[in-house]
Design a protein around this motif. Structure first.
Motif, PDB file in Angstrom:
ATOM      1  N   LEU A  53       0.728  -1.176   0.096  1.00 10.65           N
ATOM      2  CA  LEU A  53       0.017   0.028  -0.097  1.00 10.65           C
ATOM      3  C   LEU A  53       1.011   1.282  -0.007  1.00 10.65           C
ATOM      4  N   VAL A  54       0.604   1.981  -1.040  1.00 10.30           N
ATOM      5  CA  VAL A  54       1.640   3.179  -1.267  1.00 10.30           C
ATOM      6  C   VAL A  54       0.539   4.472  -1.391  1.00 10.30           C
ATOM      7  N   GLN A  55       0.698   5.348  -0.503  1.00  5.30           N
ATOM      8  CA  GLN A  55      -0.140   6.535  -0.624  1.00  5.30           C
ATOM      9  C   GLN A  55       0.187   7.746  -1.606  1.00  5.30           C
ATOM     10  N   GLY A  56       1.577   7.818  -2.182  1.00  9.79           N
ATOM     11  CA  GLY A  56       1.985   8.851  -2.967  1.00  9.79           C
ATOM     12  C   GLY A  56       2.377   9.992  -2.075  1.00  9.79           C
ATOM     13  N   HIS A  57       2.683   9.949  -0.807  1.00 12.72           N
ATOM     14  CA  HIS A  57       2.778  10.920   0.113  1.00 12.72           C
ATOM     15  C   HIS A  57       4.421  10.833   0.615  1.00 12.72           C
ATOM     16  N   VAL A  58       5.143  11.513   0.067  1.00 11.17           N
ATOM     17  CA  VAL A  58       6.775  11.385   0.371  1.00 11.17           C
ATOM     18  C   VAL A  58       6.852  11.757   1.702  1.00 11.17           C
ATOM     19  N   ASP A  59       7.561  10.820   2.291  1.00  8.21           N
ATOM     20  CA  ASP A  59       7.987  11.325   3.804  1.00  8.21           C
ATOM     21  C   ASP A  59       9.181  11.922   4.044  1.00  8.21           C
ATOM     22  N   GLY A  60      10.182  11.654   2.910  1.00 10.62           N
ATOM     23  CA  GLY A  60      11.500  12.434   2.837  1.00 10.62           C
ATOM     24  C   GLY A  60      12.282  12.044   1.745  1.00 10.62           C
ATOM     25  N   LYS A  61      13.455  12.792   1.681  1.00  8.26           N
ATOM     26  CA  LYS A  61      14.337  12.520   0.652  1.00  8.26           C
ATOM     27  C   LYS A  61      15.730  11.387   1.053  1.00  8.26           C
ATOM     28  N   GLY A  62      15.906  10.669   0.225  1.00  8.00           N
ATOM     29  CA  GLY A  62      17.088  10.011   0.566  1.00  8.00           C
ATOM     30  C   GLY A  62      18.152  10.292  -0.631  1.00  8.00           C
ATOM     31  N   THR A  63      19.435   9.845  -0.650  1.00  6.71           N
ATOM     32  CA  THR A  63      20.399   9.829  -1.512  1.00  6.71           C
ATOM     33  C   THR A  63      21.191   8.540  -1.860  1.00  6.71           C
ATOM     34  N   ILE A  64      21.168   8.304  -3.150  1.00  8.69           N
ATOM     35  CA  ILE A  64      21.961   6.899  -3.379  1.00  8.69           C
ATOM     36  C   ILE A  64      23.441   7.105  -2.865  1.00  8.69           C
ATOM     37  N   VAL A  65      23.925   6.163  -2.226  1.00  2.75           N
ATOM     38  CA  VAL A  65      25.023   6.289  -1.522  1.00  2.75           C
ATOM     39  C   VAL A  65      26.240   5.412  -2.278  1.00  2.75           C
ATOM     40  N   GLU A  66      25.784   4.252  -2.681  1.00  3.82           N
ATOM     41  CA  GLU A  66      26.511   3.336  -3.656  1.00  3.82           C
ATOM     42  C   GLU A  66      25.807   2.370  -4.216  1.00  3.82           C
ATOM     43  N   ARG A  67      26.492   1.664  -5.560  1.00  2.00           N
ATOM     44  CA  ARG A  67      25.749   0.765  -6.072  1.00  2.00           C
ATOM     45  C   ARG A  67      26.884  -0.465  -6.106  1.00  2.00           C
ATOM     46  N   LYS A  68      26.372  -1.776  -5.944  1.00  4.80           N
ATOM     47  CA  LYS A  68      27.438  -2.684  -6.252  1.00  4.80           C
ATOM     48  C   LYS A  68      26.785  -3.911  -7.159  1.00  4.80           C
ATOM     49  N   LEU A  69      27.432  -4.030  -8.174  1.00  2.00           N
ATOM     50  CA  LEU A  69      26.957  -4.916  -9.169  1.00  2.00           C
ATOM     51  C   LEU A  69      27.136  -6.390  -8.782  1.00  2.00           C
ATOM     52  N   SER A  70      26.170  -7.317  -9.091  1.00  2.00           N
ATOM     53  CA  SER A  70      26.260  -8.655  -8.843  1.00  2.00           C
ATOM     54  C   SER A  70      25.876  -9.264 -10.407  1.00  2.00           C
ATOM     55  N   ASP A  71      26.240 -10.648 -10.266  1.00  2.00           N
ATOM     56  CA  ASP A  71      25.802 -11.468 -11.569  1.00  2.00           C
ATOM     57  C   ASP A  71      24.417 -11.190 -12.183  1.00  2.00           C
ATOM     58  N   ASN A  72      23.479 -11.210 -11.228  1.00  2.00           N
ATOM     59  CA  ASN A  72      22.034 -11.499 -11.619  1.00  2.00           C
ATOM     60  C   ASN A  72      21.374 -10.365 -11.137  1.00  2.00           C
ATOM     61  N   TRP A  73      21.805  -9.438 -10.205  1.00  2.00           N
ATOM     62  CA  TRP A  73      20.993  -8.246  -9.410  1.00  2.00           C
ATOM     63  C   TRP A  73      22.329  -7.177  -8.934  1.00  2.00           C
ATOM     64  N   GLU A  74      21.684  -6.117  -8.443  1.00  2.00           N
ATOM     65  CA  GLU A  74      22.420  -5.022  -7.956  1.00  2.00           C
ATOM     66  C   GLU A  74      21.982  -4.439  -6.496  1.00  2.00           C
TER      67      GLU A  74
END
Length: 202
Positions: free
Chosen positions: A97-118
């Motif tokens: 259940l998603v209301q579409g009411h943003v609670d706050g902002k985050g920032t992408i810190v890092e991304r780690k690649l794997s064979d089948n996902w990230e």
């Protein structure tokens, strides 16, 4: 009410400065099919009202409060956006259940690649950390995701190739802002428990 299952990866066509607001024109042929004036469409997890539509595009007014509290203020012409129409009554709840009411902002810190996902690590505002738990649900830019790890000021999510290909999380990089909406059920439980404790203390 939305489900956090992105229907379409659209883009910003134009942004008009209205002084204390902005009018966005967005391209989204899927979500505008059958649209009417006053309908709701989630844009990167923010519930917006359709002002006008036609030719696979729609316009929506975004108030200063929304621009300040969400990442919509960082959008520019050409920016990709996640789009979702509200869930139809009786439809399948594919995410949560998603209301579409943003609670706050985050920032992408890092991304780690794997064979089948990230694995993507995202910063978490201090006042939201109590609502985020391991294997719980969270909405990131309108996408319903499962929390892999929950820290005091961050959380991680694991993204499958479909999510990477069909949403903005496939193109966002470290340092990019994202909209966060925590599970509304957790907020209701907290409120109810707080009321019970207050009554017990009287």
């Amino acid at each position: 009410m939305f489900t956090g299952i992105v229907e379409e990866l659209g883009h910003v066509v134009a942004i008009d400065d209205l002084g204390d607001a902005s009018r966005f024109r967005l391209c989204g042929p899927v979500v505008t099919e059958g649209a009417k004036h006053g309908d709701s469409i989630a844009v990167n997890g923010v519930c917006l009202t359709v002002v006008d539509f036609g030719g696979g595009e729609f316009t929506a007014d975004v108030m200063a409060e929304t621009l300040d509290r969400s990442s919509l203020g960082a959008l520019a012409v050409g920016s990709k956006v996640n789009l979702e129409r509200p869930m139809a009554l009786g439809g399948r709840l594919g995410g949560h259940l998603v209301q579409g009411h943003v609670d706050g902002k985050g920032t992408i810190v890092e991304r780690k690649l794997s064979d089948n996902w990230e694995i993507v690590k995202i910063s978490l505002p201090a006042d939201l950390s109590r609502y985020v738990v391991e294997k719980g649900s969270i909405t990131v830019d309108g996408i319903s995701l499962t929390v892999v790890d929950a820290g005091s000021d961050y959380f991680t999510v694991s993204l499958i190739p479909t999510t990477l290909a069909l949403t903005t999380l496939g193109i966002k990089q470290a340092g990019d802002p994202v909209n966060l909406e925590v599970d509304v059920l957790a907020k209701y439980v907290e409120r109810l428990l707080g009321a019970d404790r207050a009554e017990a203390a009287q």
